[in-house]
Write a protein that holds these residues in place. Structure first.
Motif, PDB file in Angstrom:
ATOM      1  N   SER A   1     -37.845 -70.431  69.878  1.00  0.00           N
ATOM      2  CA  SER A   1     -39.063 -70.789  69.132  1.00  0.00           C
ATOM      3  C   SER A   1     -39.531 -69.691  68.188  1.00  0.00           C
ATOM      4  O   SER A   1     -40.448 -69.908  67.396  1.00  0.00           O
ATOM      5  N   GLY A   2     -38.943 -68.493  68.261  1.00  0.00           N
ATOM      6  CA  GLY A   2     -39.314 -67.415  67.346  1.00  0.00           C
ATOM      7  C   GLY A   2     -40.066 -66.267  67.996  1.00  0.00           C
ATOM      8  O   GLY A   2     -40.525 -65.360  67.299  1.00  0.00           O
ATOM      9  N   LYS A   3     -40.184 -66.270  69.324  1.00  0.00           N
ATOM     10  CA  LYS A   3     -40.989 -65.244  70.007  1.00  0.00           C
ATOM     11  C   LYS A   3     -40.432 -63.834  69.801  1.00  0.00           C
ATOM     12  O   LYS A   3     -41.172 -62.914  69.451  1.00  0.00           O
ATOM     13  N   THR A   4     -39.131 -63.674  70.023  1.00  0.00           N
ATOM     14  CA  THR A   4     -38.531 -62.350  69.874  1.00  0.00           C
ATOM     15  C   THR A   4     -38.575 -61.891  68.425  1.00  0.00           C
ATOM     16  O   THR A   4     -38.815 -60.709  68.135  1.00  0.00           O
ATOM     17  N   THR A   5     -38.377 -62.805  67.507  1.00  0.00           N
ATOM     18  CA  THR A   5     -38.492 -62.462  66.082  1.00  0.00           C
ATOM     19  C   THR A   5     -39.885 -61.944  65.764  1.00  0.00           C
ATOM     20  O   THR A   5     -40.049 -60.933  65.076  1.00  0.00           O
ATOM     21  N   LEU A   6     -40.906 -62.620  66.284  1.00  0.00           N
ATOM     22  CA  LEU A   6     -42.284 -62.200  66.034  1.00  0.00           C
ATOM     23  C   LEU A   6     -42.546 -60.809  66.615  1.00  0.00           C
ATOM     24  O   LEU A   6     -43.147 -59.954  65.959  1.00  0.00           O
ATOM     25  N   LEU A   7     -42.086 -60.561  67.842  1.00  0.00           N
ATOM     26  CA  LEU A   7     -42.274 -59.233  68.432  1.00  0.00           C
ATOM     27  C   LEU A   7     -41.541 -58.165  67.623  1.00  0.00           C
ATOM     28  O   LEU A   7     -42.052 -57.053  67.448  1.00  0.00           O
ATOM     29  N   SER A   8     -40.351 -58.484  67.138  1.00  0.00           N
ATOM     30  CA  SER A   8     -39.592 -57.521  66.339  1.00  0.00           C
ATOM     31  C   SER A   8     -40.325 -57.169  65.053  1.00  0.00           C
ATOM     32  O   SER A   8     -40.329 -56.005  64.628  1.00  0.00           O
ATOM     33  N   ILE A   9     -40.959 -58.147  64.446  1.00  0.00           N
ATOM     34  CA  ILE A   9     -41.746 -57.887  63.233  1.00  0.00           C
ATOM     35  C   ILE A   9     -42.963 -57.038  63.563  1.00  0.00           C
ATOM     36  O   ILE A   9     -43.282 -56.062  62.864  1.00  0.00           O
ATOM     37  N   LEU A  10     -43.658 -57.364  64.658  1.00  0.00           N
ATOM     38  CA  LEU A  10     -44.819 -56.569  65.063  1.00  0.00           C
ATOM     39  C   LEU A  10     -44.424 -55.135  65.401  1.00  0.00           C
ATOM     40  O   LEU A  10     -45.209 -54.195  65.199  1.00  0.00           O
ATOM     41  N   GLY A  11     -43.211 -54.953  65.904  1.00  0.00           N
ATOM     42  CA  GLY A  11     -42.760 -53.623  66.296  1.00  0.00           C
ATOM     43  C   GLY A  11     -42.177 -52.797  65.171  1.00  0.00           C
ATOM     44  O   GLY A  11     -41.719 -51.670  65.403  1.00  0.00           O
ATOM     45  N   GLY A  12     -42.187 -53.325  63.974  1.00  0.00           N
ATOM     46  CA  GLY A  12     -41.651 -52.569  62.849  1.00  0.00           C
ATOM     47  C   GLY A  12     -40.140 -52.517  62.817  1.00  0.00           C
ATOM     48  O   GLY A  12     -39.559 -51.648  62.162  1.00  0.00           O
ATOM     49  N   LEU A  13     -39.495 -53.457  63.510  1.00  0.00           N
ATOM     50  CA  LEU A  13     -38.036 -53.461  63.612  1.00  0.00           C
ATOM     51  C   LEU A  13     -37.368 -54.432  62.647  1.00  0.00           C
ATOM     52  O   LEU A  13     -36.172 -54.310  62.383  1.00  0.00           O
ATOM     53  N   LEU A  14     -38.129 -55.397  62.134  1.00  0.00           N
ATOM     54  CA  LEU A  14     -37.555 -56.460  61.314  1.00  0.00           C
ATOM     55  C   LEU A  14     -38.521 -56.837  60.208  1.00  0.00           C
ATOM     56  O   LEU A  14     -39.593 -57.389  60.478  1.00  0.00           O
ATOM     57  N   ALA A  15     -38.141 -56.556  58.979  1.00  0.00           N
ATOM     58  CA  ALA A  15     -38.997 -56.913  57.838  1.00  0.00           C
ATOM     59  C   ALA A  15     -38.962 -58.421  57.633  1.00  0.00           C
ATOM     60  O   ALA A  15     -37.881 -59.020  57.617  1.00  0.00           O
ATOM     61  N   PRO A  16     -40.110 -59.063  57.482  1.00  0.00           N
ATOM     62  CA  PRO A  16     -40.110 -60.516  57.280  1.00  0.00           C
ATOM     63  C   PRO A  16     -39.551 -60.885  55.916  1.00  0.00           C
ATOM     64  O   PRO A  16     -39.541 -60.068  54.985  1.00  0.00           O
ATOM     65  N   SER A  17     -39.092 -62.118  55.798  1.00  0.00           N
ATOM     66  CA  SER A  17     -38.585 -62.598  54.509  1.00  0.00           C
ATOM     67  C   SER A  17     -39.703 -62.658  53.476  1.00  0.00           C
ATOM     68  O   SER A  17     -39.476 -62.406  52.285  1.00  0.00           O
ATOM     69  N   SER A  18     -40.914 -62.997  53.941  1.00  0.00           N
ATOM     70  CA  SER A  18     -42.076 -63.012  53.053  1.00  0.00           C
ATOM     71  C   SER A  18     -43.342 -62.876  53.890  1.00  0.00           C
ATOM     72  O   SER A  18     -43.313 -63.054  55.114  1.00  0.00           O
TER      73      SER A  18
END
Length: 227
Positions: free
Chosen positions: A42-59
């Motif tokens: 559902s996107g939970k790990t992606t969201l945490l990665s973005i909050l943690g500064g590990l993954l820049a969002p597409s937009s």
């Protein structure tokens, strides 16, 4: 502490585009305790990665305090993670040849703290999670629950402002999982902001607020009383 404004994350898979997060908006206050709930994928790990500064969002925009998290340089984000953000993962990621205390000391070593100070802080944190008598044990000599508690102590080494926990009870039995969540609640009462991602309703019940992710879209659910 955090503001997410119209955050979208997409991945290209061969000739298809998969959307992990779809125009997400989220606010996290200082010393909040939030559970992000939803099924696998559902996107939970992606969201945490973005909050943690590990993954820049597409937009979209991600603010930490009053600064754009992904407007920072890589070095600035690395220092921010080291100083202000702690991570708890499904896999404890302990170094197998280091003792429990030495594992807790790793963030302090990376921060350049003196060895004596590292050891003292490591022992203090292991005592805080009820493992002072296991300080010199290797991970292989600890139960899964004890290993997760060592990982929690390591997370606290640099006294982070926020703790991001991805399915922290998934690999634990119910009793041990409840114990780990009780420790996270203690950290929250001591001032830390806690954000957990989970599929488990019992784990989510420890939080003050639940955010549901459905196909990458956030929906705010009811506020709960922290345990």
């Amino acid at each position: 502490m955090y503001q997410l404004q119209s955050v979208t994350q997409t991945y290209k898979r061969r000739h298809n585009v998969a959307t992990a997060l779809d125009n997400c908006n989220l606010e996290v206050s200082d010393n909040d305790y939030i559970a992000i709930v939803g099924p696998s994928g559902s996107g939970k790990t992606t969201l945490l990665s973005i909050l943690g500064g590990l993954l820049a969002p597409s937009s979209g925009i991600v603010l930490f305090g009053d600064r754009s998290l992904y407007g920072m340089s890589i070095d600035e984000r690395t220092k921010l993670r080291s100083d202000k953000i702690g991570f708890v993962f499904q896999s404890v990621n302990l170094v197998t040849w280091l003792s429990a205390c030495e594992n807790v000391q790793i963030p302090l070593m990376l921060s350049g703290k003196p060895e004596e100070e590292q050891r003292e802080r490591g022992l203090q944190l292991l005592e805080r999670v009820g493992l002072s008598d296991r300080a010199d044990h290797l991970p292989s000599e600890l139960s899964p629950g004890q290993q997760q508690r060592v990982a929690l102590a390591r997370t606290l080494a640099n006294d982070p402002q926020v703790i991001l926990a991805d399915e922290p009870t998934r690999n634990l039995d119910s009793g041990t999982g409840q114990q780990v969540m009780s420790y996270l609640s203690d950290f929250h009462r001591n001032g830390q902001t806690i954000i957990i991602a989970t599929q488990d309703a019992g784990t989510a019940a420890f939080a003050k607020q639940r955010i549901q992710l459905v196909e990458g879209v956030t929906y705010e659910l009811d506020r709960l009383s922290a345990a």
